[in-house]
Design a protein around this motif. Structure first.
Motif, PDB file in Angstrom:
ATOM      1  N   ASN A 158       0.851  -1.199   0.000  1.00 32.62           N
ATOM      2  CA  ASN A 158       0.000   0.000   0.000  1.00 32.62           C
ATOM      3  C   ASN A 158       0.878   1.237   0.000  1.00 32.62           C
ATOM      4  O   ASN A 158       2.014   1.210   0.490  1.00 32.62           O
ATOM      5  CB  ASN A 158      -0.872   0.001   1.269  1.00 32.62           C
ATOM      6  N   THR A 159       0.356   2.327  -0.565  1.00 35.42           N
ATOM      7  CA  THR A 159       0.964   3.625  -0.302  1.00 35.42           C
ATOM      8  C   THR A 159      -0.039   4.468   0.467  1.00 35.42           C
ATOM      9  O   THR A 159      -1.248   4.347   0.268  1.00 35.42           O
ATOM     10  CB  THR A 159       1.366   4.380  -1.585  1.00 35.42           C
ATOM     11  N   HIS A 160       0.513   5.296   1.350  1.00 38.52           N
ATOM     12  CA  HIS A 160      -0.332   6.185   2.148  1.00 38.52           C
ATOM     13  C   HIS A 160       0.221   7.601   1.995  1.00 38.52           C
ATOM     14  O   HIS A 160       1.438   7.802   2.123  1.00 38.52           O
ATOM     15  CB  HIS A 160      -0.307   5.763   3.621  1.00 38.52           C
ATOM     16  N   PRO A 161      -0.638   8.603   1.758  1.00 43.24           N
ATOM     17  CA  PRO A 161      -0.133   9.947   1.471  1.00 43.24           C
ATOM     18  C   PRO A 161       0.229  10.761   2.710  1.00 43.24           C
ATOM     19  O   PRO A 161      -0.270  11.866   2.915  1.00 43.24           O
ATOM     20  CB  PRO A 161      -1.287  10.585   0.680  1.00 43.24           C
ATOM     21  N   ALA A 162       1.119  10.203   3.528  1.00 43.99           N
ATOM     22  CA  ALA A 162       1.676  10.901   4.696  1.00 43.99           C
ATOM     23  C   ALA A 162       2.881  10.089   5.151  1.00 43.99           C
ATOM     24  O   ALA A 162       3.086   8.959   4.700  1.00 43.99           O
ATOM     25  CB  ALA A 162       0.652  11.017   5.823  1.00 43.99           C
ATOM     26  N   LEU A 163       3.664  10.681   6.027  1.00 45.60           N
ATOM     27  CA  LEU A 163       4.855   9.990   6.547  1.00 45.60           C
ATOM     28  C   LEU A 163       4.440   9.210   7.795  1.00 45.60           C
ATOM     29  O   LEU A 163       4.482   9.726   8.914  1.00 45.60           O
ATOM     30  CB  LEU A 163       5.961  11.003   6.849  1.00 45.60           C
ATOM     31  N   LEU A 164       4.021   7.961   7.579  1.00 48.66           N
ATOM     32  CA  LEU A 164       3.614   7.121   8.710  1.00 48.66           C
ATOM     33  C   LEU A 164       4.776   6.955   9.685  1.00 48.66           C
ATOM     34  O   LEU A 164       5.930   6.967   9.257  1.00 48.66           O
ATOM     35  CB  LEU A 164       3.156   5.752   8.188  1.00 48.66           C
ATOM     36  N   PRO A 165       4.538   6.823  10.989  1.00 53.41           N
ATOM     37  CA  PRO A 165       3.223   6.580  11.588  1.00 53.41           C
ATOM     38  C   PRO A 165       2.396   7.837  11.819  1.00 53.41           C
ATOM     39  O   PRO A 165       1.357   7.755  12.477  1.00 53.41           O
ATOM     40  CB  PRO A 165       3.577   5.898  12.911  1.00 53.41           C
ATOM     41  N   ALA A 166       2.839   9.002  11.303  1.00 54.10           N
ATOM     42  CA  ALA A 166       2.004  10.195  11.442  1.00 54.10           C
ATOM     43  C   ALA A 166       0.850  10.154  10.440  1.00 54.10           C
ATOM     44  O   ALA A 166       1.032   9.708   9.307  1.00 54.10           O
ATOM     45  CB  ALA A 166       2.839  11.447  11.200  1.00 54.10           C
ATOM     46  N   PHE A 167      -0.282  10.621  10.871  1.00 52.89           N
ATOM     47  CA  PHE A 167      -1.450  10.853  10.022  1.00 52.89           C
ATOM     48  C   PHE A 167      -1.928   9.625   9.236  1.00 52.89           C
ATOM     49  O   PHE A 167      -2.039   9.666   8.011  1.00 52.89           O
ATOM     50  CB  PHE A 167      -1.181  12.037   9.076  1.00 52.89           C
ATOM     51  N   PRO A 168      -2.198   8.518   9.931  1.00 52.70           N
ATOM     52  CA  PRO A 168      -2.830   7.375   9.263  1.00 52.70           C
ATOM     53  C   PRO A 168      -4.301   7.698   8.963  1.00 52.70           C
ATOM     54  O   PRO A 168      -4.814   8.724   9.412  1.00 52.70           O
ATOM     55  CB  PRO A 168      -2.719   6.262  10.317  1.00 52.70           C
ATOM     56  N   GLY A 169      -4.938   6.799   8.224  1.00 53.06           N
ATOM     57  CA  GLY A 169      -6.380   6.944   8.009  1.00 53.06           C
ATOM     58  C   GLY A 169      -6.730   7.535   6.666  1.00 53.06           C
ATOM     59  O   GLY A 169      -5.885   7.729   5.803  1.00 53.06           O
ATOM     60  N   ALA A 170      -8.004   7.858   6.534  1.00 51.37           N
ATOM     61  CA  ALA A 170      -8.550   8.222   5.216  1.00 51.37           C
ATOM     62  C   ALA A 170      -8.166   9.631   4.772  1.00 51.37           C
ATOM     63  O   ALA A 170      -8.336   9.969   3.602  1.00 51.37           O
ATOM     64  CB  ALA A 170     -10.064   8.093   5.255  1.00 51.37           C
ATOM     65  N   GLY A 209      -5.015  11.508   5.232  1.00 53.35           N
ATOM     66  CA  GLY A 209      -3.617  11.767   5.576  1.00 53.35           C
ATOM     67  C   GLY A 209      -3.132  13.134   5.150  1.00 53.35           C
ATOM     68  O   GLY A 209      -2.365  13.796   5.877  1.00 53.35           O
ATOM     69  N   VAL A 210      -3.563  13.618   3.995  1.00 57.50           N
ATOM     70  CA  VAL A 210      -3.103  14.919   3.488  1.00 57.50           C
ATOM     71  C   VAL A 210      -3.750  16.041   4.294  1.00 57.50           C
ATOM     72  O   VAL A 210      -3.072  16.956   4.785  1.00 57.50           O
ATOM     73  CB  VAL A 210      -3.437  15.057   1.983  1.00 57.50           C
ATOM     74  N   ARG A 211      -5.066  15.956   4.467  1.00 53.28           N
ATOM     75  CA  ARG A 211      -5.812  16.985   5.207  1.00 53.28           C
ATOM     76  C   ARG A 211      -5.307  17.079   6.647  1.00 53.28           C
ATOM     77  O   ARG A 211      -5.116  18.169   7.193  1.00 53.28           O
ATOM     78  CB  ARG A 211      -7.299  16.610   5.198  1.00 53.28           C
ATOM     79  N   ASP A 212      -5.071  15.930   7.272  1.00 52.20           N
ATOM     80  CA  ASP A 212      -4.666  15.920   8.680  1.00 52.20           C
ATOM     81  C   ASP A 212      -3.272  16.519   8.855  1.00 52.20           C
ATOM     82  O   ASP A 212      -3.012  17.228   9.835  1.00 52.20           O
ATOM     83  CB  ASP A 212      -4.706  14.491   9.230  1.00 52.20           C
ATOM     84  N   ALA A 213      -2.351  16.263   7.901  1.00 48.89           N
ATOM     85  CA  ALA A 213      -1.004  16.845   7.991  1.00 48.89           C
ATOM     86  C   ALA A 213      -1.075  18.359   7.842  1.00 48.89           C
ATOM     87  O   ALA A 213      -0.423  19.109   8.593  1.00 48.89           O
ATOM     88  CB  ALA A 213      -0.102  16.234   6.915  1.00 48.89           C
TER      89      ALA A 213
END
Ligand code: GAR
Length: 200
Positions: free
Chosen positions: A105-117, A119-123
Motif C-alpha cells: 500500500n501507499t499512504h499519502p503521509a509519513l507514517l506513523p504520522a497521520f494514518p487513516g482516510a 492523511g493529506v488533510r490531517d497533515a
C-alpha cells in the motif's frame, strides 16, 4: 512473469503509473486484474482501456465485513497474484484477503504520522512543514504494516489539500513502481518491523 492484482477506489493514477511502467519494462510484472469496491470509478475505466480484466466487490452486497472479505479474497485468488497492491483502495482489508498474497500500500503521509482516510488533510491541519508518502506492507491495522520506503514533500504556505496531494502523488507514483519492482525481482523477508530485500 510475476502477477499483480491492483485494488482501487478512485481515480487510479497510481494504477496508471503501474500500467505505464509495465508497458515500458520498468515493472517486470503483469497487472492481471483490477478490483474495486464500487462500480463506475475512473480506476476501472483505466484498467478496461488497458485491456486488464476487472471485478467489483461492494461491501454493501454482503451481510457483514467478514463475508465481504471472503468474497473479495475469492475474486483476488482467482487471478493467482504474487503481489496485491492497494492503489488508493479506501477499505481496510480483512484476514482472508490479506492471506491471498503480500499486500503493498501507499499512504499519502509519513507514517506513523497521520494514518487513516485523510492523511493529506490531517497533515495540513496539524501544521507540519514536511509530509510525503509511505510505501508499506499491509496488515490488519489501519496503515500500521512494516514500512518499506518513504518520500518527503515540503508543505508550501499556500498549499491546499488538493495542491499538496497532487505533489505527493507525483513522488508516490515513482515510489510505488520502484518498490513493487524491488519486492518482485529481489524478493523480501520481514524481520520484525523491517522489510529486508533479497531472497528468502
Ligand atoms: C493516493 O495518494 C494514495 O496514497 C491514497 O489515495 C490516493 C489514490 O490516488 N491512499 C490512501 O489515502 C489510502 N489510505 P489515485 O486514485 O489517483 O491513484
Amino acid at each position: 512473469m510475476s502477477r499483480i492484482v491492483v485494488l482501487v477506489s478512485g481515480t487510479g493514477s497510481l494504477l496508471q503509473a503501474l500500467l505505464d511502467a509495465q508497458g515500458s519494462g520498468q515493472l517486470p510484472a503483469q497487472v492481471v486484474a483490477v478490483g474495486a469496491d464500487r462500480a463506475g470509478i475512473a480506476g476501472l475505466d483505466r484498467a478496461e482501456t488497458a485491456g486488464v480484466p476487472t471485478f467489483v466487490a461492494p461491501v454493501g452486497d454482503h451481510p457483514d465485513r467478514a463475508a465481504w472479505d471472503r468474497a473479495l479474497a475469492a475474486q483476488v485468488t482467482a487471478h493467482r497474484p504474487d503481489l496485491v497492491i492497494t492503489a488508493g483502495f479506501m477499505k481496510i482489508l480483512g484476514p482472508a484477503t490479506l492471506a491471498t498474497a503480500p499486500v503493498l500500500n501507499t499512504h499519502p503521509a509519513l507514517l506513523p504520522a497521520f494514518p487513516g482516510a485523510h492523511g493529506v488533510r490531517d497533515a495540513l491541519a496539524y501544521g507540519v512543514k514536511v509530509t510525503g508518502s509511505t510505501a508499506h506492507l499491509v496488515d490488519e491495522g489501519m496503515d500500521t504494516g512494516p514500512i518499506i520506503d518513504q518520500r518527503v514533500v515540503p508543505i508550501a504556505e499556500d498549499d491546499t489539500e488538493d495542491s499538496l496531494h497532487e505533489r505527493i502523488k507525483v513522488l508516490e507514483r515513482e515510489m510505488l513502481v520502484e518498490v513493487a519492482a524491488d519486492l518482485l525481482v529481489r524478493g523480501f523477508t520481514v524481520d520484525g518491523r523491517r522489510v529486508v530485500l533479497g531472497p528468502a
